[in-house]
Design a protein around this motif. Structure first.
Motif, PDB file in Angstrom:
ATOM      1  N   ARG A   1     -65.872 -14.260 -26.936  1.00  0.00           N
ATOM      2  CA  ARG A   1     -66.820 -13.330 -27.565  1.00  0.00           C
ATOM      3  C   ARG A   1     -67.668 -14.020 -28.637  1.00  0.00           C
ATOM      4  N   GLN A   2     -67.035 -14.888 -29.415  1.00  0.00           N
ATOM      5  CA  GLN A   2     -67.769 -15.598 -30.462  1.00  0.00           C
ATOM      6  C   GLN A   2     -68.851 -16.491 -29.863  1.00  0.00           C
ATOM      7  N   LEU A   3     -68.481 -17.262 -28.845  1.00  0.00           N
ATOM      8  CA  LEU A   3     -69.436 -18.176 -28.225  1.00  0.00           C
ATOM      9  C   LEU A   3     -70.563 -17.420 -27.521  1.00  0.00           C
ATOM     10  N   ALA A   4     -70.211 -16.349 -26.811  1.00  0.00           N
ATOM     11  CA  ALA A   4     -71.241 -15.551 -26.145  1.00  0.00           C
ATOM     12  C   ALA A   4     -72.172 -14.922 -27.174  1.00  0.00           C
ATOM     13  N   GLY A   5     -71.609 -14.453 -28.279  1.00  0.00           N
ATOM     14  CA  GLY A   5     -72.430 -13.868 -29.338  1.00  0.00           C
ATOM     15  C   GLY A   5     -73.347 -14.894 -29.982  1.00  0.00           C
ATOM     16  N   ASP A   6     -72.828 -16.110 -30.211  1.00  0.00           N
ATOM     17  CA  ASP A   6     -73.654 -17.171 -30.799  1.00  0.00           C
ATOM     18  C   ASP A   6     -74.812 -17.537 -29.871  1.00  0.00           C
ATOM     19  N   ALA A   7     -74.524 -17.622 -28.580  1.00  0.00           N
ATOM     20  CA  ALA A   7     -75.578 -17.951 -27.620  1.00  0.00           C
ATOM     21  C   ALA A   7     -76.601 -16.822 -27.529  1.00  0.00           C
ATOM     22  N   ALA A   8     -76.127 -15.572 -27.553  1.00  0.00           N
ATOM     23  CA  ALA A   8     -77.043 -14.432 -27.513  1.00  0.00           C
ATOM     24  C   ALA A   8     -77.972 -14.447 -28.725  1.00  0.00           C
ATOM     25  N   GLU A   9     -77.433 -14.822 -29.870  1.00  0.00           N
ATOM     26  CA  GLU A   9     -78.261 -14.900 -31.085  1.00  0.00           C
ATOM     27  C   GLU A   9     -79.352 -15.954 -30.927  1.00  0.00           C
ATOM     28  N   LEU A  10     -79.011 -17.097 -30.330  1.00  0.00           N
ATOM     29  CA  LEU A  10     -80.024 -18.125 -30.079  1.00  0.00           C
ATOM     30  C   LEU A  10     -81.131 -17.599 -29.165  1.00  0.00           C
ATOM     31  N   LEU A  11     -80.730 -16.745 -28.220  1.00  0.00           N
ATOM     32  CA  LEU A  11     -81.689 -16.170 -27.260  1.00  0.00           C
ATOM     33  C   LEU A  11     -82.397 -14.942 -27.804  1.00  0.00           C
ATOM     34  N   LYS A  12     -82.048 -14.566 -29.048  1.00  0.00           N
ATOM     35  CA  LYS A  12     -82.597 -13.359 -29.679  1.00  0.00           C
ATOM     36  C   LYS A  12     -82.298 -12.106 -28.837  1.00  0.00           C
ATOM     37  N   ALA A  13     -81.091 -12.095 -28.289  1.00  0.00           N
ATOM     38  CA  ALA A  13     -80.614 -10.960 -27.495  1.00  0.00           C
ATOM     39  C   ALA A  13     -79.586 -10.179 -28.305  1.00  0.00           C
ATOM     40  N   GLU A  14     -79.307  -8.974 -27.868  1.00  0.00           N
ATOM     41  CA  GLU A  14     -78.305  -8.155 -28.544  1.00  0.00           C
ATOM     42  C   GLU A  14     -76.912  -8.756 -28.365  1.00  0.00           C
ATOM     43  N   THR A  15     -76.020  -8.425 -29.270  1.00  0.00           N
ATOM     44  CA  THR A  15     -74.639  -8.871 -29.137  1.00  0.00           C
ATOM     45  C   THR A  15     -74.064  -8.343 -27.828  1.00  0.00           C
ATOM     46  N   PRO A  16     -73.532  -9.210 -26.975  1.00  0.00           N
ATOM     47  CA  PRO A  16     -73.067  -8.751 -25.658  1.00  0.00           C
ATOM     48  C   PRO A  16     -71.822  -7.880 -25.756  1.00  0.00           C
ATOM     49  N   LYS A  17     -71.722  -6.933 -24.821  1.00  0.00           N
ATOM     50  CA  LYS A  17     -70.558  -6.043 -24.768  1.00  0.00           C
ATOM     51  C   LYS A  17     -69.411  -6.680 -23.987  1.00  0.00           C
ATOM     52  N   LEU A  18     -69.736  -7.414 -22.920  1.00  0.00           N
ATOM     53  CA  LEU A  18     -68.758  -8.138 -22.097  1.00  0.00           C
ATOM     54  C   LEU A  18     -67.698  -7.216 -21.500  1.00  0.00           C
ATOM     55  N   ALA A  19     -68.115  -5.997 -21.162  1.00  0.00           N
ATOM     56  CA  ALA A  19     -67.179  -5.037 -20.572  1.00  0.00           C
ATOM     57  C   ALA A  19     -66.749  -5.441 -19.171  1.00  0.00           C
ATOM     58  N   HIS A  20     -67.489  -6.336 -18.542  1.00  0.00           N
ATOM     59  CA  HIS A  20     -67.176  -6.767 -17.171  1.00  0.00           C
ATOM     60  C   HIS A  20     -66.289  -8.002 -17.137  1.00  0.00           C
ATOM     61  N   VAL A  21     -65.755  -8.398 -18.284  1.00  0.00           N
ATOM     62  CA  VAL A  21     -64.995  -9.649 -18.396  1.00  0.00           C
ATOM     63  C   VAL A  21     -63.526  -9.354 -18.687  1.00  0.00           C
ATOM     64  N   THR A  22     -62.636 -10.040 -17.976  1.00  0.00           N
ATOM     65  CA  THR A  22     -61.207  -9.994 -18.290  1.00  0.00           C
ATOM     66  C   THR A  22     -60.717 -11.413 -18.567  1.00  0.00           C
ATOM     67  N   VAL A  23     -59.697 -11.508 -19.396  1.00  0.00           N
ATOM     68  CA  VAL A  23     -59.117 -12.798 -19.770  1.00  0.00           C
ATOM     69  C   VAL A  23     -57.608 -12.720 -19.577  1.00  0.00           C
ATOM     70  N   THR A  24     -57.022 -13.753 -19.007  1.00  0.00           N
ATOM     71  CA  THR A  24     -55.561 -13.823 -18.884  1.00  0.00           C
ATOM     72  C   THR A  24     -55.070 -15.173 -19.400  1.00  0.00           C
ATOM     73  N   ASP A  25     -53.784 -15.219 -19.741  1.00  0.00           N
ATOM     74  CA  ASP A  25     -53.188 -16.465 -20.222  1.00  0.00           C
ATOM     75  C   ASP A  25     -51.865 -16.779 -19.525  1.00  0.00           C
TER      76      ASP A  25
END
Length: 323
Positions: free
Chosen positions: A225-249
């Motif tokens: 989320r941090q990296l996607a948000g940082d990249a979105a800021e560079l692109l002058k886009a809104e903070t992404p919601k990322l509701a379509h993303v899942t993470v497992t460990d």
């Protein structure tokens, strides 16, 4: 998603192939399977870091850098690709590595990525601990040096995989595939973050599954989320919601870079069905998650192959014992 405002150098061969994997799909008994071959993009034996380095080194050259410093484990794929890119661009490369993976022996310590680092002309510093890492870094840093993070993973590096998301969605559309699940390894985070952000900005209806190979699920989610948000800021886009993303460990096993039996099994599966070699650290463990997810999917499943073949040879004695 206009990326033309960002300095960029050409390091890879794009687009990388998106290949059908019918024998793998048949073995899994699920929907169609495709493999996005970011392992076959040329420079320095290929791999996902080249997409990030195009932006990171583009900026470095614009800033007048003559030296690149970066970090990683002993068998770092990022270090190897950075060394190759620096060789191509005429930059000095300082690799500050740490023995943080509990692996030892001639193969792990001297072959694979390690020997390629030296072949590409990098200055390789192997540090025993964090204190020595700081000391070495301070000794090689200077006014015209640029420091890259582990894995090339920051907001700017993430843009490499925003571009890859556009490429992948276009390739799927050309095949008539408008909905799919993309399974991607998550190590330092920018690859998964870029795919997640890029697909969201495109309004693509598919899903992204990031299989962490190093961090606990909550930490991996926060990093993505941090990296996607940082990249979105560079692109002058809104903070992404990322509701379509899942993470497992749950495929990490004993730890980062430590082989598991499930990982060896899935390496054999990809090799004997499609002739595709995965690596033990990233793609092998992500493919364990892929093997679990694919049979139950109602849509095609894409495995993003991030490369790492040279690192496989660092695990040669373990592989020989398995096969």
């Amino acid at each position: 998603m206009d990326l033309s405002a960002f300095p960029r150098v050409t390091l890879g061969s794009w687009p990388t192939p998106l290949e059908d994997a019918p024998r793998l799909a048949a073995a899994l008994g699920g929907p169609p399977v495709l493999i996005k071959r970011d392992d076959v993009n040329g420079l320095g034996a290929g791999g996902n870091k080249l997409r990030k380095l195009e932006f990171l080194l583009g900026q470095a050259l614009e800033q007048g850098a003559d030296t690149v410093i970066t970090f990683g484990a002993l068998q770092t794929n990022h270090g190897r690709q950075t060394a190759a890119a620096c060789a191509k661009l005429g930059l000095r490369c300082e690799l500050v590595l740490t023995a943080k993976v509990p692996m030892a022996g001639e193969a792990y310590e001297r072959s694979g990525n390690v020997v390629l680092d030296h072949m590409f002309g990098a200055n390789v510093h192997v540090c025993a601990d964090a204190e020595e890492t700081v000391q070495v870094y301070e000794s090689v840093n200077h006014e015209r040096a640029v420091t890259l993070p582990v894995g090339g993973s920051n907001g700017l590096g993430t843009l490499g995989y925003v571009a890859a998301a556009v490429e992948l969605v276009d390739q799927l559309h050309e095949r008539g595939v408008d909905n799919a699940t993309v399974v991607v390894p998550q190590g330092s985070g920018a690859t998964a973050a870029g795919i997640a952000l890029g697909t969201e900005l495109l309004g693509w209806p598919g899903t992204v599954h990031a299989a962490s190979v190093s961090h606990a699920k909550e930490d991996a989610q926060n990093e993505l989320r941090q990296l996607a948000g940082d990249a979105a800021e560079l692109l002058k886009a809104e903070t992404p919601k990322l509701a379509h993303v899942t993470v497992t460990d749950d495929t990490i096993g004993p730890g980062y870079g430590v082989p598991t039996q499930d990982m060896w099994h899935v390496l054999k599966l990809f090799a004997e069905t499609e002739g595709v070699i995965l690596d033990p650290v990233y793609t092998g463990k992500a493919a364990v998650a892929f093997r679990r997810l694919a049979p139950a999917s109602e849509v095609p499943v894409v495995f993003l192959h991030t490369g790492g073949l040279p690192g496989f040879y660092g695990y040669a004695p373990e592989a020989v014992a398995q096969f």
